[in-house]
Structure formats: structure tokens, C-alpha cells
Scaffold this active site. Structure first.
Site, short mmCIF file in Angstrom:
data_model
loop_
_atom_site.label_atom_id
_atom_site.label_comp_id
_atom_site.label_asym_id
_atom_site.label_seq_id
_atom_site.Cartn_x
_atom_site.Cartn_y
_atom_site.Cartn_z
N HIS A 1 0.84 -1.19 0.00
CA HIS A 1 0.00 0.00 0.00
C HIS A 1 0.88 1.24 0.00
O HIS A 1 1.20 1.79 1.05
CB HIS A 1 -0.93 -0.03 1.21
CG HIS A 1 -1.98 1.02 1.21
ND1 HIS A 1 -3.17 0.91 1.90
CD2 HIS A 1 -2.02 2.24 0.61
CE1 HIS A 1 -3.89 1.99 1.71
NE2 HIS A 1 -3.20 2.83 0.93
N HIS B 1 1.29 4.69 -2.72
CA HIS B 1 0.91 5.37 -3.97
C HIS B 1 2.18 6.03 -4.52
O HIS B 1 2.78 6.86 -3.82
CB HIS B 1 -0.15 6.44 -3.69
CG HIS B 1 -1.38 5.89 -3.03
ND1 HIS B 1 -2.54 5.63 -3.72
CD2 HIS B 1 -1.63 5.53 -1.74
CE1 HIS B 1 -3.45 5.14 -2.89
NE2 HIS B 1 -2.92 5.07 -1.68
N HIS C 1 -9.44 0.44 -1.50
CA HIS C 1 -9.40 1.16 -0.22
C HIS C 1 -10.79 1.05 0.40
O HIS C 1 -11.80 1.31 -0.26
CB HIS C 1 -9.09 2.64 -0.43
CG HIS C 1 -7.65 2.94 -0.70
ND1 HIS C 1 -6.92 2.34 -1.68
CD2 HIS C 1 -6.81 3.82 -0.09
CE1 HIS C 1 -5.68 2.83 -1.67
NE2 HIS C 1 -5.59 3.73 -0.71
N GLU D 1 -11.14 3.21 5.80
CA GLU D 1 -10.14 4.18 6.27
C GLU D 1 -10.90 5.28 7.02
O GLU D 1 -10.72 5.47 8.21
CB GLU D 1 -9.38 4.77 5.06
CG GLU D 1 -8.35 5.83 5.42
CD GLU D 1 -7.71 6.48 4.17
OE1 GLU D 1 -8.26 6.36 3.06
OE2 GLU D 1 -6.65 7.14 4.34
N ASP E 1 1.71 4.16 2.60
CA ASP E 1 0.62 4.91 1.93
C ASP E 1 1.18 6.04 1.06
O ASP E 1 1.33 5.86 -0.16
CB ASP E 1 -0.36 5.44 2.98
CG ASP E 1 -1.74 5.72 2.41
OD1 ASP E 1 -1.95 5.51 1.20
OD2 ASP E 1 -2.64 6.16 3.17
N ASP E 2 1.48 7.19 1.64
CA ASP E 2 2.02 8.34 0.90
C ASP E 2 3.20 8.88 1.70
O ASP E 2 3.10 9.93 2.37
CB ASP E 2 0.93 9.41 0.73
CG ASP E 2 -0.28 8.89 -0.01
OD1 ASP E 2 -0.20 8.74 -1.24
OD2 ASP E 2 -1.29 8.57 0.65
N1 ADE Z 1 -4.78 8.35 -2.49
C1 ADE Z 1 -3.55 8.51 -1.99
N2 ADE Z 1 -3.55 8.22 -0.69
C2 ADE Z 1 -4.80 7.85 -0.35
C3 ADE Z 1 -5.43 7.41 0.84
N3 ADE Z 1 -4.78 7.30 2.00
N4 ADE Z 1 -6.74 7.13 0.81
C4 ADE Z 1 -7.42 7.25 -0.32
N5 ADE Z 1 -6.87 7.64 -1.48
C5 ADE Z 1 -5.57 7.94 -1.49
ZN ZN Z 2 -3.82 4.65 0.13
#
Ligand code: ADE
Ligand code: ZN
Length: 352
Positions: free
Chosen positions: A23, A25, A211, A214, A292-293
Site C-alpha cells: 500500500h 501510492h 481502499h 479508512e 501509503d504516501d
Molecule cells: N490516495 C492517496 N492516498 C490515499 C489514501 N490514504 N486514501 C485514499 N486515497 C488515497
Molecule cells: Zn492509500
């Protein structure tokens, strides 16, 4: 940010432990320094409300109100990616960092619609990312898979068009999975049934994930299974409130790709300690730990492992179980899985 450091000795165990990331991006690995470098290289003027320097970006990243507040910034940031080499450079920086964190297998998301709507062709995006995937394997010895995500704030018909435009890449085995991301509420998974059915029918070997859970409640997770035929779930933390769902996840070995530091930065929880990680472990719900990011949320995969250790204090043996669940939940072939499991045993013997 709270202190998420653990001892040097345990950090080196966690670094050496063979990790899989499911996970992340690629657009979320765009560090402020590269963002401004690419803006310059491509003559892009960022909007006046965008933080003007890398330092101002980092300050802004400590103050996301929620998922939508982050996404509003993220979609602007990715606007500096124009040429095939930009996508290549971005992914290569991620693979290098992941490798130095001891991440041996990565399954990485990308958002083609965020680029195509700016006039960048899907070929430019995929060619850059695919070249980086192949070069990362030869340079770092790590393996990887590309997962294309659909933006759920856009209509399902647009998602289907995107899938059709990516068909050659599914056929050639260049894209291996389908995911669903962006604003979770009020876009429940069932809206995208036709997209997932199309991929399932035409490319049966492609992995399906979405996803869910969350910010959305546990029904988003249950409905991703019921309507989209996914085998795993990204985030999924709100499954904690549904006992029947937890049993289904455990019995079906459906992995949740949990992102601890992301959940803190997007104010889903105040501290990693509040996440249902012990509950998932005790109930045999398989999960992996992910970034994640990472350019936005203050840490890559190892930082997330360390943060979890500071709050849950798992033993060496328990960490090996977590690592092996991540291997089992990956979409690489059996030979690679076997190799990775053996490496886990070697690291266990060395450290425990
Ligand atoms: N796109 C990038 N990060 C995300 C996240 N945590 N939740 C949903 N979409 C995303
Ligand atoms: Zn994500």
C-alpha cells in the site's frame, strides 16, 4: 509528532526483516525537493495557495485536517509530473528508499486518471513506471508489481474507460492489479462493480483490491468483498467494529494493508497506539504494515514498522508472523514467496 523511535538493536532487526509493501501510492512518494525540481524542469507554476518551498510543504504536511484536505494538496502536487522520465525518476527514488529499508517486494499504486485529465497520456505514465520497476529489480534485486487505481470521486463510467485504455498493459502483464482510491465517503465500493467485473472477466489473473474502512465504516469493507470480488483490502481498520467481518477476514486469509503513520497524519487516530493492530493479530486477521504516501506522512515502510513496535512491542517471533502474513498476501509467485519466507527464518535465527 509523537516519538516513535525504538532501540537501535530492534530497529536493525526490523530493517533486516524481509518486508513486503502493498500500500504505497507512487504519486505519494513525491518528496517536496523532487516536486520543486520537477516544477522547475517542466516550467510549471504552482497555484499561489500551494506552499512555496519544501520547508513550507513539510509544515503543511503536519496539518492535514482529514483525507480530503490531503487529497486536495496531493492532486496539485502530482501536476509537476509531465514526461516519462518524471514518472521514472519518481518511482526509482521510491524503490531505492524501499530497498534501503529492507523492503524486498513492493506492490505499488498509481492513479492514471490524475494524469490523463491533465493531458498526459496513460502510455507516458505506465512506460515511465514500468521502466523503473524493471530497473529496480536489476539494480536492487527487489521485486515489484504495478496496481492501477481508479479515482472513486469520478464516475464509474470514467473508470471503465480507464480500464479499457489500460487493456494492453493488463494483457502484457505490465499492470498486475486493480485498486480503488481517493475520497472514500460518499463513494461506496459497489458503485464500481462494473469496473471490477470487467477486469475479472477479461483478465482473471489480475489482483483485485480496494481502499475501504479508512474513513468509511465497516460496511465499506464488507461491500468491497460482496460486490467487487476483492481478495484484500487497503486500510480496513474500521473492520474492527464488525465481529462477523473479522471472522471472515481471518477465515478467508484476506489481508488488510494497514498504514499507521498515514492514519495519524490524516487524523483517523491521534496515536498509532489507538489502531486495532493487537486485535487483528489476536484474531488472526492477516495484515501488512505500509507507508501509503510516505512523502506526505512522515515515514517510509521501516518508520511504520518501528512506530508499530513502539506501541505494541511484538516479539521477534510475532514480527516474523507479521512478515510472513505479508508475504502470503502478496501477488508474487510461489517461488518468490518461498525465497522471502526463508529469508525471514534466516533473520529470525540471527536476531532472536
Ligand atoms: N490516495 C492517496 N492516498 C490515499 C489514501 N490514504 N486514501 C485514499 N486515497 C488515497
Ligand atoms: Zn492509500
Amino acid at each position: 509528532m509523537a516519538n516513535y523511535e525504538c532501540s537501535e538493536k530492534f530497529t536493525s532487526f526490523l530493517q533486516e526483516l524481509p518486508k513486503c509493501e502493498h500500500h504505497v501510492h507512487l504519486e505519494g512518494t513525491l518528496e517536496p525537493a523532487l516536486l520543486f525540481q520537477l516544477a522547475k524542469r517542466n516550467n510549471i507554476t504552482l497555484p499561489s495557495h500551494f506552499p512555496p518551498t519544501p520547508e513550507a510543504c513539510n509544515e503543511r504536511y503536519n496539518n492535514f485536517a482529514d483525507l480530503q484536505d490531503f487529497l486536495d494538496h496531493y492532486y496539485i502536487g502530482m501536476g509537476v509530473l509531465i514526461k516519462e522520465d518524471d514518472f521514472y525518476d519518481l518511482a526509482m527514488e521510491y524503490f531505492k528508499k524501499a530497498s534501503s529499508d529492507g523492503c524486498l517486494h513492493s506492490e505499488v499504486f498509481f492513479d492514471p486518471q490524475g494524469h490523463v485529465e491533465r493531458g498526459i497520456s496513460i502510455d507516458t505514465v505506465v512506460k515511465g513506471f514500468d521502466r523503473a520497476c524493471k530497473d529496480a529489480t536489476s539494480k536492487f534485486g527487489t521485486t515489484n508489481k504495478l496496481i492501477m487505481c481508479l479515482l472513486r470521486h469520478l464516475p464509474s463510467a470514467a473508470g471503465l474507460e480507464t480500464i479499457k485504455s489500460a487493456s494492453p498493459y493488463y494483457e502484457q502483464g505490465i499492470i498486475h492489479g486493480l485498486g480503488l482510491d481517493s475520497s472514500e465517503k460518499p463513494f461506496p465500493p459497489e458503485l464500481f462493480k462494473e469496473c471490477y467485473d470487467h477486469v475479472n472477466e477479461n483478465f482473471p489473473n489480475v489482483g483485485l483490491t480496494a481502499h475501504a474502512g479508512e474513513e468509511g465504516d465497516s460496511s465499506y469493507v464488507a461491500n468491497a468483498f460482496n460486490h467487487l470480488n476483492v481478495t484484500r483490502i487497503d486500510h480496513g481498520i474500521n473492520s474492527q467494529h464488525d465481529e462477523e467481518l473479522l471472522n471472515k477476514l481471518a477465515d478467508g486469509r484476506h489481508m488488510l494493508s494497514v498504514c499507521p503513520l498515514s492514519n495519524v497524519k490524516l487524523q483517523v487516530v491521534k496515536d498509532v497506539a489507538e489502531l486495532p493492530i493487537q486485535l487483528f493479530f489476536d484474531k488472526n486477521v492477516p495484515f501488512s504494515i505500509n507507508s501509503d504516501d510516505p512523502a506526505y506522512f512522515g515515514g517510509y515502510i521501516l518508520d511504520n514498522y518501528v512506530a508499530v513496535h513502539t506501541r505494541f512491542g511484538f516479539s521477534h517471533e510475532q514480527w516474523c508472523t507479521i512478515a510472513k502474513n505479508g508475504i502470503d498476501g502478496s501477488w508474487c509467485d510461489e517461488d518468490r514467496k518461498k525465497q522471502l519466507r526463508e529469508k525471514v527464518d534466516e533473520v529470525y535465527k540471527k536476531h532472536a
